[in-house]
Design a protein around this motif. Structure first.
Motif, PDB file in Angstrom:
ATOM      1  N   MET A   1      -6.385  23.808  34.428  1.00 13.77           N
ATOM      2  CA  MET A   1      -5.631  23.744  33.502  1.00 13.77           C
ATOM      3  C   MET A   1      -5.707  23.174  32.716  1.00 13.77           C
ATOM      4  O   MET A   1      -5.182  22.124  32.489  1.00 13.77           O
ATOM      5  CB  MET A   1      -4.441  24.788  33.808  1.00 13.77           C
ATOM      6  N   HIS A   2      -6.350  23.599  30.703  1.00 13.29           N
ATOM      7  CA  HIS A   2      -6.611  22.959  30.496  1.00 13.29           C
ATOM      8  C   HIS A   2      -5.487  23.704  28.982  1.00 13.29           C
ATOM      9  O   HIS A   2      -5.629  24.490  28.305  1.00 13.29           O
ATOM     10  CB  HIS A   2      -8.172  22.929  29.026  1.00 13.29           C
ATOM     11  N   VAL A   3      -4.541  22.119  28.976  1.00 17.55           N
ATOM     12  CA  VAL A   3      -3.012  22.989  27.508  1.00 17.55           C
ATOM     13  C   VAL A   3      -3.784  21.892  26.682  1.00 17.55           C
ATOM     14  O   VAL A   3      -3.276  20.620  27.170  1.00 17.55           O
ATOM     15  CB  VAL A   3      -1.549  22.620  28.759  1.00 17.55           C
ATOM     16  N   ARG A   6       2.189  22.115  23.520  1.00 10.73           N
ATOM     17  CA  ARG A   6       3.429  22.928  23.957  1.00 10.73           C
ATOM     18  C   ARG A   6       3.728  24.251  23.855  1.00 10.73           C
ATOM     19  O   ARG A   6       4.725  24.598  24.301  1.00 10.73           O
ATOM     20  CB  ARG A   6       4.002  21.685  24.091  1.00 10.73           C
ATOM     21  N   VAL A  64       6.505  24.031  31.043  1.00  4.80           N
ATOM     22  CA  VAL A  64       4.701  24.074  31.975  1.00  4.80           C
ATOM     23  C   VAL A  64       4.592  23.198  31.368  1.00  4.80           C
ATOM     24  O   VAL A  64       3.357  21.990  32.219  1.00  4.80           O
ATOM     25  CB  VAL A  64       5.218  24.750  32.980  1.00  4.80           C
ATOM     26  N   ARG A  65       4.423  23.684  30.153  1.00  2.00           N
ATOM     27  CA  ARG A  65       3.296  23.197  29.277  1.00  2.00           C
ATOM     28  C   ARG A  65       3.395  21.801  28.654  1.00  2.00           C
ATOM     29  O   ARG A  65       2.161  20.540  28.953  1.00  2.00           O
ATOM     30  CB  ARG A  65       3.588  23.947  27.926  1.00  2.00           C
ATOM     31  N   LEU A  68       2.457  19.289  31.508  1.00  5.06           N
ATOM     32  CA  LEU A  68       1.016  19.548  31.513  1.00  5.06           C
ATOM     33  C   LEU A  68       0.161  18.914  30.869  1.00  5.06           C
ATOM     34  O   LEU A  68      -0.305  18.064  30.890  1.00  5.06           O
ATOM     35  CB  LEU A  68       0.546  20.200  31.662  1.00  5.06           C
ATOM     36  N   ARG A  71       0.977  14.968  31.385  1.00  5.11           N
ATOM     37  CA  ARG A  71       0.272  14.719  33.137  1.00  5.11           C
ATOM     38  C   ARG A  71      -1.259  14.016  32.142  1.00  5.11           C
ATOM     39  O   ARG A  71      -1.535  13.777  32.803  1.00  5.11           O
ATOM     40  CB  ARG A  71       0.402  15.859  33.924  1.00  5.11           C
ATOM     41  N   ARG A  72      -1.536  14.953  31.351  1.00  5.39           N
ATOM     42  CA  ARG A  72      -3.249  14.711  30.929  1.00  5.39           C
ATOM     43  C   ARG A  72      -3.197  13.603  29.952  1.00  5.39           C
ATOM     44  O   ARG A  72      -4.160  12.796  30.385  1.00  5.39           O
ATOM     45  CB  ARG A  72      -3.404  15.931  30.428  1.00  5.39           C
ATOM     46  N   SER A  77      -5.960  14.504  36.199  1.00  6.48           N
ATOM     47  CA  SER A  77      -6.282  15.531  36.272  1.00  6.48           C
ATOM     48  C   SER A  77      -5.831  16.800  37.243  1.00  6.48           C
ATOM     49  O   SER A  77      -5.737  16.128  38.926  1.00  6.48           O
ATOM     50  CB  SER A  77      -8.216  15.048  35.787  1.00  6.48           C
TER      51      SER A  77
END
Length: 77
Positions: A1-3, A6, A64-65, A68, A71-72, A77
């Motif tokens: 998933m590429h977020v 935010r 959640v965004r 992510l 984390r990215r 990944s």
């Protein structure tokens, strides 16, 4: 998933669709601008409950965004 952001656009879009369709607008009108008290007393708790659920959904999506994106940024990944 590429977020990439935010911004919780999915939840906000869903809330706008629910509120701005003809049924939603009529329900909002009856909750706050109805001429009779019974209609306002029935509709106001429902509208406020849906609003609270949407606030929780937007907050959850934002969390959640954010997770992510962080984390990215760390490289996982």
């Amino acid at each position: 998933m590429h977020v990439r952001t935010r911004w919780p656009w999915i939840s906000l879009l869903l809330g706008a669709v629910v509120a701005l369709n003809p049924v939603g607008l009529d329900f909002l009108h009856s909750a706050f601008f109805a001429g009779e008290q019974l209609a306002r007393n029935i509709a106001q708790p429902i509208v406020l409950t849906v609003l609270a659920v949407m606030v929780v959904a937007v907050t959850f999506e934002w969390l959640v965004r954010s997770f992510l994106v962080k984390r990215r940024a760390r490289g996982a990944s």
